[in-house]
Design a protein around this motif. Structure first.
Motif, PDB file in Angstrom:
ATOM      1  N   LYS A  39      41.420  44.509  38.545  1.00 11.81           N
ATOM      2  CA  LYS A  39      42.172  43.731  39.529  1.00 11.81           C
ATOM      3  C   LYS A  39      41.246  42.935  40.446  1.00 11.81           C
ATOM      4  N   GLY A  40      40.192  42.382  39.902  1.00 15.44           N
ATOM      5  CA  GLY A  40      39.282  41.520  40.663  1.00 15.44           C
ATOM      6  C   GLY A  40      38.301  42.271  41.549  1.00 15.44           C
ATOM      7  N   GLU A  41      38.423  43.603  41.601  1.00 18.25           N
ATOM      8  CA  GLU A  41      37.519  44.382  42.455  1.00 18.25           C
ATOM      9  C   GLU A  41      36.575  45.200  41.600  1.00 18.25           C
ATOM     10  N   GLY A  42      35.436  45.538  42.166  1.00 20.46           N
ATOM     11  CA  GLY A  42      34.513  46.382  41.418  1.00 20.46           C
ATOM     12  C   GLY A  42      33.083  46.080  41.795  1.00 20.46           C
ATOM     13  N   MET A  43      32.202  46.152  40.797  1.00 15.61           N
ATOM     14  CA  MET A  43      30.780  45.992  41.057  1.00 15.61           C
ATOM     15  C   MET A  43      30.108  45.152  39.982  1.00 15.61           C
TER      16      MET A  43
END
Ligand SMILES: C=C(O[C@H]1C=CC=C(C(=O)O)[C@@H]1O)C(=O)O
Length: 420
Positions: A39-43
């Motif tokens: 969902k567009g978030e992370g690392m």
């Protein structure tokens, strides 16, 4: 090979909160991306402060021990204390103990992360025994425009459609003979990545096309997996078990009918039951409470429906996410039931090394918390550009070879379309 015998460097780790990070993918290396995103978030990772490699039967146990030691030696400044801040390693593990492909934990030099409106940058420096940085500092990655579009075809590799039908038939006979209850059989597609191709394009397609899946890139393994093998966060543990599949309907009514037919299919419910049982059995010894839904729900993906069950629990023994992937792998969603027989049948009927396909892929932090997916809907890209993609299907007594072949075709769609 065990990493435990070699001297591990001391890592100096510093996380800083930053104001905003727009997109992670444009920050990545175009040929060696390091990514964990949903969902567009992370690392996004850049550089390699430390690469640990493991193989064989003890690859998970060795990784657990070595990571504990790396974390013990590290000097970490992390004012955020959120999932993914501080020291992290991205990891990908081979499916089989006899795989020729190495299992690896990679600690990047720079991690750029975003989660729940919090943005951060972590710098990780490896020091020599005398306390001197082993490498000059890596410049901060800047967003770069994606390279030119490219298209390539992935074609049947070692297992042609006829071979796959034949091995499903063989598996069904073995199941009918009472040798086992379920076995997951995969096939491969192969292609070649042109030298100038920018893998960030493929990752963008995967992430935009499958936003609810874990889009990953670790050591040449890239894909978008819907299946959370395990997530550990401050003493809590969760997993999403998938098994049982049907294609999406052509219109709203057909799609609804497809979901109902999946939810009531005794063949798929059986296949799913084995997968849930294997996860519960593996997690139970490590948890105080472990709750799973009594009936699976239907999970909608752009290409198909899956039967899904979530498991949630409280850890009772301080296990790290690496301990738990060691306990869980391979679940019946990717091997079968009983596990040992299923693995033997896979060895016999699948002519290729699965590499990291169906193995754990994800990340672990200094405290052992982490997120791991089952590496599905993925491809391994070799240094020379050779691509191998894999997809499999759970075979049970009622399996039909043609339908299982079609199911693998649907499961290839994310990766075939992202390259095509
Ligand atoms: C083995 C794969 O999927 C697994 C996960 C979800 C559903 C599955 C199934 O319905 O057979 C498989 O167990 C794959 O995508 O290669």
């Amino acid at each position: 090979m065990s990493e435990t015998s070699r001297t591990l460097p001391r890592l100096v780790v510093e996380t800083t909160r930053v104001d905003d990070i727009r997109l992670l993918v444009p920050l990545l290396d175009s040929r060696h991306p390091l990514l964990w995103m949903r969902k567009g978030e992370g690392m996004a990772g850049a550089g390699e402060a430390l690469r640990l490699e493991f193989s064989g039967e003890n690859r998970f146990v060795d990784a657990c021990e070595t990571w504990r030691e790396v974390a013990r030696l590290a000097r970490v400044t992390d004012p955020l204390q959120a999932p993914g801040t501080g020291l992290v390693a991205f990891g990908a593990f081979a499916f089989s103990a006899t795989s020729g492909l190495i299992s690896t934990l990679i600690v990047p030099e720079i991690v750029i992360g975003k989660r729940a409106g919090v943005y951060w940058i972590t710098r990780i420096t490896a020091l020599s025994e005398s306390g001197v940085p082993l490498a000059p500092p890596l410049p901060m990655p800047a967003a770069r425009p994606l390279g030119a579009e490219y298209r390539l075809s992935l074609l049947p590799g070692q297992v042609k459609p006829d071979d796959y039908r034949a091995s499903v038939e063989a598996a069904v006979s073995r199941i009918a003979a009472g040798e086992l209850n379920k076995v997951v059989l995969a096939r491969d597609l192969v292609g070649h990545l042109p030298a100038e191709a920018d893998l960030r394009r493929t990752l963008t397609d995967l992430a935009l096309g499958y936003p609810d899946c874990w889009t990953f890139a670790v050591d040449g393994l890239i894909g978008s997996s819907p299946e959370t093998l395990v997530r550990v966060d401050h003493g809590t543990v969760s997993a999403r078990v998938l098994a049982g599949t049907i294609s999406r309907g052509r219109d709203a009514e057909a799609d609804h009918d497809a979901a109902i037919s999946l939810a009531t299919s005794s063949k798929d419910l059986d296949e799913h039951r084995f997968a849930v049982a294997s996860v519960v059995q593996s997690l139970q010894p490590h948890t105080r409470t472990l709750i799973t839904s009594e009936i699976p729900f239907t999970l909608k993906l752009p290409n198909l429906w899956h039967l899904a069950s979530d498991a949630e629990g409280i850890l009772s023994d301080g296990s790290t996410s690496l301990d738990l992937i060691a306990a869980l792998h391979p679940t019946a969603a990717v091997a079968g039931a009983p596990t040992a027989t299923a693995l033997a049948v896979i060895d016999e009927l699948e002519p290729f090394d699965r590499g990291r396909y169906a193995g754990p892929v994800g990340w672990v932090g200094a405290d052992g918390d982490g997120e791991w997916a089952v590496a599905l809907r993925c491809a391994q890209i070799a240094e020379n550009g050779d691509i191998t993609a894999y997809a499999g299907a759970g075979i049970v007594a009622e399996s039909d070879p043609e339908r299982e072949l079609i199911e693998t075709k649907m499961k290839f769609r994310p990766i075939v379309e992202a390259f095509g």
